[in-house]
Design an enzyme around this catalytic site. Structure first.
Site, PDB file in Angstrom:
ATOM      1  N   SER A 181      -9.724   1.777   2.736  1.00 43.83           N
ATOM      2  CA  SER A 181      -8.793   2.373   1.969  1.00 43.83           C
ATOM      3  C   SER A 181      -7.996   1.455   1.024  1.00 43.83           C
ATOM      4  O   SER A 181      -7.118   2.050   0.228  1.00 43.83           O
ATOM      5  CB  SER A 181      -8.078   3.636   2.783  1.00 43.83           C
ATOM      6  OG  SER A 181      -7.222   2.843   3.667  1.00 43.83           O
ATOM      7  N   LYS A 227       0.974  -1.261  -0.067  1.00 42.86           N
ATOM      8  CA  LYS A 227      -0.170   0.074  -0.151  1.00 42.86           C
ATOM      9  C   LYS A 227       0.838   1.244  -0.087  1.00 42.86           C
ATOM     10  O   LYS A 227       1.973   1.410   0.722  1.00 42.86           O
ATOM     11  CB  LYS A 227      -0.849  -0.117   1.186  1.00 42.86           C
ATOM     12  CG  LYS A 227      -1.710   1.051   1.433  1.00 42.86           C
ATOM     13  CD  LYS A 227      -2.650   0.542   2.551  1.00 42.86           C
ATOM     14  CE  LYS A 227      -3.906   1.800   2.766  1.00 42.86           C
ATOM     15  NZ  LYS A 227      -4.566   1.541   3.730  1.00 42.86           N
ATOM     16  N   SER A 239      -9.828  -0.728   6.929  1.00 45.31           N
ATOM     17  CA  SER A 239      -9.291  -0.399   5.694  1.00 45.31           C
ATOM     18  C   SER A 239      -8.423  -1.795   5.247  1.00 45.31           C
ATOM     19  O   SER A 239      -8.130  -1.719   3.937  1.00 45.31           O
ATOM     20  CB  SER A 239      -8.287   0.682   5.585  1.00 45.31           C
ATOM     21  OG  SER A 239      -8.906   1.698   5.623  1.00 45.31           O
TER      22      SER A 239
HETATM   23  N1  GLN Z   1     -13.023   3.984   6.116  1.00 45.80           N
HETATM   24  C1  GLN Z   1     -12.460   4.328   7.350  1.00 45.80           C
HETATM   25  C2  GLN Z   1     -12.147   5.666   7.388  1.00 45.80           C
HETATM   26  O1  GLN Z   1     -12.486   6.331   6.312  1.00 45.80           O
HETATM   27  C3  GLN Z   1     -11.330   3.411   7.740  1.00 45.80           C
HETATM   28  C4  GLN Z   1      -9.970   3.658   7.185  1.00 45.80           C
HETATM   29  C5  GLN Z   1      -9.098   3.039   7.500  1.00 45.80           C
HETATM   30  O2  GLN Z   1      -9.101   1.807   8.168  1.00 45.80           O
HETATM   31  N2  GLN Z   1      -7.738   3.617   7.175  1.00 45.80           N
HETATM   32  O3  GLN Z   1     -11.591   6.273   8.444  1.00 45.80           O
END
Ligand code: GLN
Length: 481
Positions: free
Chosen positions: A147, A72, A171
């Site tokens: 994400s 990532k 994410s």
């Molecule tokens: N979707 C969640 C957010 O927008 C989690 C993001 C993540 O785990 N990095 O914060």
């Protein structure tokens, strides 16, 4: 998957270079998925050839050696760009390797490149990337989740054997669910965050995205452990792969009634019930449990996370890192304050700015105790709920997401709608527990089969028990209709 490929390499049935080439070609051919932001073609082939040389000399190779993986793009690789999906870091070159990247290199894995993500890991669809959305390889009109959407899409599409993601509120697990792969969020402190571009430091955790539970165990073995640069890490017994054995018999599994009472897709509810029935047939006991405070999870998360975000992202000031408005030919900046304001205004996207503003407000004088401190106290109550539950049960089962993968553009206009995608994953980060998401079933929509993800939550440091149970669920394909 990893074990089979490893055996083929060791038996000389397959060359690491050919395997790397196959994946690099796939990345090229499937550019429209937009899983990768940068590809290290030359270096990947060189690393693969090193593995081939070792094998030809009759030397033994490690399980991950010579196998292509993806990272990532919020993980630092020395001498390479790390954008975190943001324009503000478009020119940023990492001066060092993240701890997990060093571990990956030590294991001899072939680094294919960096995958797409929501800007600074903020989002649930990878649509918040400054470099365009990633598409779900199972249905390209839909999002891969986020994400870590690029990592999940890469693994699901055969562009990488395995990948690393980060999970602050879901994410790793949510995109794993949307792409029908396995995503593991380890216990907070299991994997070092050194070299991970921070989002919310008391929530962030790096973990594997793989094609199987066995692969997740192998990758976790490689990346976990104590690191002096992250003092939340600990030395603990590992050997997850070595000790992996499918086990559900005699296990007590709790299904939180608060999860099942949520208003979410009936097919997903049915899938969880079907999986629970199958687990019973394998000798597990299923009980209903209560986590009375989990209903406050999103409120706690969307106070604490932006607060930590506003602090962590203060360093991107247009001076030390990446994008600077002052370097533009027609720069409007007249003094240092202008440079800060203009660089941040132009460098950050909408969602990131929204969270910085919310977090700065929540932490401001007079509000800090009412918001951040209160949220921290409720975080403790949620942890206590889990602590109590784990006095009674060994594992917790529930859905990963309230819906199957949604359409690209479907939720972009309404941030709150997007936040609800994490309703089942966020409590786990709040409590700092380990959890795995894997496919639990399928649903047909518009003539396409879409995956439904199930989530298993383990005790603190209980990754072994968690993976052993996940393996038993995985073997139970009859439940994954
Ligand atoms: N979707 C969640 C957010 O927008 C989690 C993001 C993540 O785990 N990095 O914060």
């Amino acid at each position: 998957m990893i074990k089979e490929l490893h055996q083929k390499l060791s038996n000389k049935e397959l060359k690491a270079k050919d395997l790397a080439e196959k994946h690099l070609d796939k990345i090229e051919k499937r550019k429209e998925v937009n899983a990768f932001l940068e590809v290290y073609r030359r270096e990947a082939l060189e690393e693969a050839q090193k593995a081939d040389k070792k094998i030809s000399e009759g030397k033994e190779i490690g399980l991950l050696e010579g196998l292509p993986c993806a990272l990532k793009d919020n993980l630092c690789v020395k001498g390479r760009r790390a954008t975190a999906g943001s324009k503000i870091l478009e020119n940023y070159i990492s001066p060092y390797d993240a701890f997990v990247v060093g571990k990956t290199r030590q294991a001899g894995a072939v680094l294919l490149g960096k995958t797409n993500l929501d800007e600074f890991a903020m989002g649930s669809s990878t649509e918040n990337s400054a470099y365009g959305p990633t598409k779900n390889p199972l249905d390209e009109t839909r999002v891969p989740g986020g994400s870590s959407g690029g990592s999940a899409a890469a693994v699901a599409d055969g562009q990488a054997v395995w990948a690393l993601g980060s999970d602050t509120g879901g994410s790793i697990r949510q995109p794993a669910s949307f792409c029908s792969v396995v995503g593991l969020k380890p216990t907070y402190g299991r994997v070092s965050r050194s070299g991970l571009i921070a989002m919310a430091s008391s929530y962030d955790q790096i973990g594997p995205i793989t094609q199987s539970v066995e692969d997740a165990a192998i990758v976790l073995d490689a990346i976990c452990g104590k690191d002096d640069k992250d003092n939340t890490t600990v030395s603990k017994e590992t050997g997850f792969y070595k000790n992996l054995s499918s086990q559900l018999g005699g296990k007590k599994i709790g299904i939180p009634k608060e999860f099942m009472e949520e208003d979410f897709d009936a097919e997903i509810k049915e899938m969880i019930e079907r999986q629970a029935e199958q687990a019973k047939k394998q000798g597990a006991e299923i009980v209903e449990i209560s986590l009375p405070n989990v209903k406050y999870s999103l409120a706690v998360y969307y106070l604490m996370m932006p607060s930590e975000v506003s602090s962590n992202l203060a360093r991107f000031d247009g001076v030390k890192y990446g994008y600077s408005e002052a370097l533009k030919k027609n720069s409007k900046s007249k003094d240092i304050m202008d440079v800060y304001f203009n660089s941040r205004k132009e460098g950050f996207g909408e969602e990131v700015k929204r969270r910085i503003i919310l977090g700065t407000y929540a932490l401001s004088a007079g509000y800090k105790d009412a918001y951040y401190k209160k949220a921290q106290m409720v975080r403790e109550l949620i942890k206590q709920d889990f602590r109590k539950a784990f006095e009674e049960v060994d594992l917790i089962l529930g859905p990963t997401t309230p819906t199957p993968p949604f359409k690209i553009g479907e939720k972009t206009a309404d941030p709150l709608e997007m936040y609800l995608a994490d309703i089942f994953t966020v409590p786990v980060n709040i409590a700092m527990l380990p959890a795995v998401s894997m496919n639990g079933g399928w649903i047909e929509k518009e003539g396409k089969k879409l995956p439904l993800g199930m989530q298993l939550i383990g005790k603190w440091w209980g990754e072994q028990e968690l993976l052993n149970a996940a393996l038993a669920f995985e073997k139970n394909e009859s439940a994954n209709k």
